[in-house]
Scaffold this motif. Structure first.
Motif, short mmCIF file in Angstrom:
data_model
loop_
_atom_site.label_atom_id
_atom_site.label_comp_id
_atom_site.label_asym_id
_atom_site.label_seq_id
_atom_site.Cartn_x
_atom_site.Cartn_y
_atom_site.Cartn_z
N PHE A 1 0.83 -1.20 0.00
CA PHE A 1 0.00 0.00 0.00
C PHE A 1 0.87 1.26 0.00
CE2 PHE A 1 -2.47 -3.33 2.04
CZ PHE A 1 -3.69 -3.23 1.39
N THR A 2 0.37 2.31 -0.61
CA THR A 2 1.04 3.60 -0.53
C THR A 2 0.85 4.18 0.87
OG1 THR A 2 -0.93 4.79 -1.29
CG2 THR A 2 0.62 4.04 -2.98
N LYS A 3 1.67 5.15 1.22
CA LYS A 3 1.61 5.73 2.56
C LYS A 3 0.31 6.48 2.81
CE LYS A 3 6.57 6.04 3.40
NZ LYS A 3 7.72 6.91 3.72
N SER A 4 -0.40 6.88 1.76
CA SER A 4 -1.67 7.58 1.93
C SER A 4 -2.83 6.64 2.23
CB SER A 4 -2.00 8.39 0.68
OG SER A 4 -2.17 7.53 -0.44
N SER A 5 -2.61 5.32 2.09
CA SER A 5 -3.67 4.36 2.32
C SER A 5 -3.85 4.09 3.82
CB SER A 5 -3.35 3.03 1.62
OG SER A 5 -4.25 2.01 2.03
N PRO A 6 -5.09 3.92 4.27
CA PRO A 6 -5.31 3.56 5.68
C PRO A 6 -4.78 2.17 6.02
CG PRO A 6 -7.37 3.45 4.47
CD PRO A 6 -6.37 4.08 3.54
N PHE A 7 -4.44 1.38 5.00
CA PHE A 7 -3.94 0.02 5.22
C PHE A 7 -2.42 -0.07 5.08
CE2 PHE A 7 -8.22 -0.25 3.28
CZ PHE A 7 -8.90 -0.69 4.39
N TYR A 8 -1.77 1.08 5.01
CA TYR A 8 -0.31 1.08 4.82
C TYR A 8 0.39 0.36 5.97
CZ TYR A 8 4.52 2.62 4.77
OH TYR A 8 5.89 2.63 4.80
N SER A 9 1.37 -0.43 5.61
CA SER A 9 2.27 -1.07 6.56
C SER A 9 3.67 -1.03 5.97
CB SER A 9 1.86 -2.52 6.82
OG SER A 9 2.90 -3.24 7.46
N ASP A 10 4.69 -0.92 6.82
CA ASP A 10 6.06 -0.88 6.30
C ASP A 10 6.63 -2.27 6.03
OD1 ASP A 10 6.45 -1.76 8.87
OD2 ASP A 10 7.66 -0.04 9.51
N THR A 11 5.77 -3.29 6.07
CA THR A 11 6.20 -4.64 5.69
C THR A 11 6.65 -4.63 4.23
OG1 THR A 11 4.62 -5.68 7.20
CG2 THR A 11 5.47 -7.04 5.41
N VAL A 12 7.88 -4.99 3.96
CA VAL A 12 8.39 -4.94 2.59
C VAL A 12 7.98 -6.21 1.85
CG1 VAL A 12 10.34 -3.44 3.15
CG2 VAL A 12 10.63 -5.92 3.26
N LEU A 13 7.64 -6.04 0.59
CA LEU A 13 7.24 -7.18 -0.23
C LEU A 13 8.44 -8.00 -0.69
CD1 LEU A 13 4.56 -5.39 -2.41
CD2 LEU A 13 4.13 -7.15 -0.69
N ARG A 14 9.58 -7.36 -0.82
CA ARG A 14 10.77 -8.06 -1.28
C ARG A 14 11.99 -7.20 -0.95
NH1 ARG A 14 13.15 -5.57 -4.69
NH2 ARG A 14 14.56 -7.29 -5.13
N ARG A 15 13.16 -7.83 -0.97
CA ARG A 15 14.42 -7.11 -0.78
C ARG A 15 15.45 -7.72 -1.71
NH1 ARG A 15 17.77 -10.33 2.46
NH2 ARG A 15 16.68 -12.12 3.37
N THR A 16 16.46 -6.94 -2.03
CA THR A 16 17.54 -7.43 -2.90
C THR A 16 18.67 -7.98 -2.05
OG1 THR A 16 17.00 -5.77 -4.57
CG2 THR A 16 19.17 -6.81 -4.71
N ASP A 17 19.04 -9.21 -2.32
CA ASP A 17 20.17 -9.85 -1.62
C ASP A 17 20.79 -10.82 -2.62
OD1 ASP A 17 21.93 -11.34 -0.06
OD2 ASP A 17 20.63 -11.28 1.70
N ARG A 18 21.75 -10.33 -3.38
CA ARG A 18 22.31 -11.12 -4.46
C ARG A 18 23.06 -12.36 -3.99
NH1 ARG A 18 23.84 -5.81 -8.10
NH2 ARG A 18 21.90 -5.79 -9.32
N PRO A 19 23.84 -12.27 -2.92
CA PRO A 19 24.48 -13.51 -2.44
C PRO A 19 23.46 -14.58 -2.05
CG PRO A 19 25.58 -11.59 -1.53
CD PRO A 19 24.35 -11.09 -2.20
#
Length: 517
Positions: free
Chosen positions: A328-346
């Protein structure tokens, strides 16, 4: 043009009628010359070509056939600048039992462009037809939620849903269920219908040169007089983003549907008018978990860890896009800072090696469409993965109209798609629920499904927020898709064009447009 999530949902009536909906047409935005000007011709650029004018196939999203469908068929429902669903050709769409059943009331006296009545039976015919897999319907998942329907009278249709969905109006608003065509014309077959589509929209077809232009003319029987203000439209598709913007800047077109944040920024710098509808979610790569290689969660997680969205953003959008880091975008009432993915090449390389050691080196085909942004995205994904051992990707390009067929055939490894929305219900369930016909990835997880059902049926925002928090965590863990960038459903136009209004998933309304000169 900003739409926000409606603050509350009425328990006894959904969004219309008793929930503060308006049965009248939306007001016009101001123009430099005052009142809207009748007459004139607009040259409009689309992003993708249409292959048929059949409303169930077009797709009611800004990058597909939204403007064409709105022009030929009008709209049952619309949404205002706050995101609240409003009446259009309907008087109301209400529920009194929490979304188990709905009653649709049409405006009296509606007619198709050939003078025949647009009645409740016509709506039922179109909605039943949208369930038929042989039609290639892009709204099959939304229509299939309707288990039964009853024509109460000429203007009233009652429908029952498979499970309560208090916000089912959003399913209509964001899909081709919003468009009703003449049953008699549809029964004549697709070839005959494409030659003479009969709808109740603000425009009718004058001529169609396939892979070139659509010429539309004003429908004198349109219900919302004096709209449409324009006398005629010429529509043509330009998939290349640079060419789209240059054509408008140099005066070769009056308006262009736009998806590129780069173009939108350049258009503003050039003094053009722009309209953008911010949405949560974003573009994504759907990973087909029904078959190898992405039936192995290690393959899905490895791909997500391998891709760097800043790298992709720079290659495709010159860094102007916003990565879809959260659901969700930060303007959404359902926003959470839970990330959907992260980059970790190793970590990605370790998974690629682990798969190879198990006799399953990652090899897959990325199915894409021929717009410049999608082409560059696929090429960047391919280039990033070339830096790793034990992984290989090939690119397959198909027409946009063929994407809908993948929902039925499931004949792909990875495919370009979107999950974009204002309110998460019903779009998230349409894309990720285990029983959804539009679930490209094939993900079927009990915890995810339970959270999606709670998000759809809960009466309090707090309960919905908690449910969608679970949804985000499950999507991050299961990786049914790799989210890429936020979308920018937009339009760019010369200052002489007024009345740019969107609804749903960036669907532009041609009956609102007028020319100032």
């Amino acid at each position: 043009m900003r739409l926000l999530v409606a603050a509350a949902v009425c328990a006894t009536a959904l969004l219309l009628g008793a929930c503060g909906g308006s049965s009248g047409p939306a007001s016009d935005s101001a123009s430099p010359s005052g009142a809207p000007v009748s007459g004139g011709h607009a040259r409009i650029i689309l992003i993708n070509d249409v292959r048929t004018l059949d409303p169930v196939v077009l797709g009611n999203a800004f990058t597909v056939g939204a403007l064409v469908g709105n022009a030929l068929y009008g709209t049952l429902l619309r949404a205002d600048e706050t995101g609240v669903v409003r009446s259009s050709m309907t008087e109301s769409f209400t529920t009194t039992d929490g979304g188990a059943t709905f009653t649709l009331k049409l405006r009296p006296g509606l007619v198709f462009s050939d003078g025949t009545p647009l009645n409740a039976e016509a709506v039922r015919f179109n909605w039943d037809r949208a369930k038929d897999p042989t039609t290639g319907s892009t709204a099959r998942a939304e229509a299939s939620l309707i288990t039964s329907s009853e024509v109460v009278d000429a203007t009233t249709l009652s429908v029952s849903l498979a499970s309560p969905s208090p916000k089912y109006a959003e399913s209509i608003l964001t899909s081709t269920l919003n468009w009703i065509a003449s049953p008699a014309a549809l029964r004549a077959g697709r070839e005959a219908f494409d030659a003479r589509p009969i709808g109740a929209g603000p425009f009718t077809l004058r001529s169609w040169t396939r892979n070139s232009t659509l010429e539309l003319t004003r429908n004198p029987r349109y219900w919302d007089q004096p709209r449409p203000y324009l006398a005629s439209l010429t529509l043509r598709a330009v998939p290349d983003a640079t060419q789209r913007l240059n054509t408008v800047v140099t005066g070769g077109a009056d308006l262009a549907i736009e998806s590129s944040p780069v173009n939108l920024g350049k258009a503003r710098d050039a003094g053009l008018t722009t309209a953008v509808m911010p949405l949560s979610g974003g573009t994504l790569i759907a990973l087909n978990s029904r078959r190898p290689p992405f039936d192995d969660i290690r393959a899905r997680r490895a791909l997500a860890l391998a891709l760097d969205m800043d790298d992709l953003n720079l290659a495709v959008y010159n860094g102007a896009a916003e990565p879809a880091t959260t659901l969700f975008t930060k303007s959404s009432p359902f926003y959470s800072d839970t990330v959907l993915r992260r980059t970790d090449r190793p970590a990605a390389q370790r998974l690629f090696d682990e798969l190879a050691a198990a006799g399953k080196p990652l090899t897959f085909t990325y199915t894409n469409v021929p717009t410049s942004e999608n082409r560059l995205t696929a090429e960047n994904v391919q280039a990033q993965l070339s830096r790793f051992r034990n992984v290989k990707v090939e690119i397959r390009t198909i027409e946009v109209a063929e994407l809908a067929a993948l929902r039925t055939t499931h004949d792909f490894d990875a495919a370009t798609s979107t999950a974009i929305f204002i309110d998460p219900e019903p779009r998230l369930a349409t894309v990720f629920a285990g029983n959804s016909l539009a679930n490209l990835s094939g993900v079927a997880d009990p915890d995810l499904d339970r959270a999606l059902r709670t998000g759809a049926s809960a009466s309090s925002e707090a309960d919905r927020r908690a449910a969608y928090g679970t949804v985000q965590r499950q999507l991050a863990d299961l990786v049914p898709a790799v989210f890429l960038m936020r979308t920018t459903p937009g339009a760019v136009a010369h200052a002489r064009v007024s009345g740019l209004k969107q609804y749903g998933l960036g669907s532009l309304l041609p009956d609102q447009l007028w020319m100032n000169d």
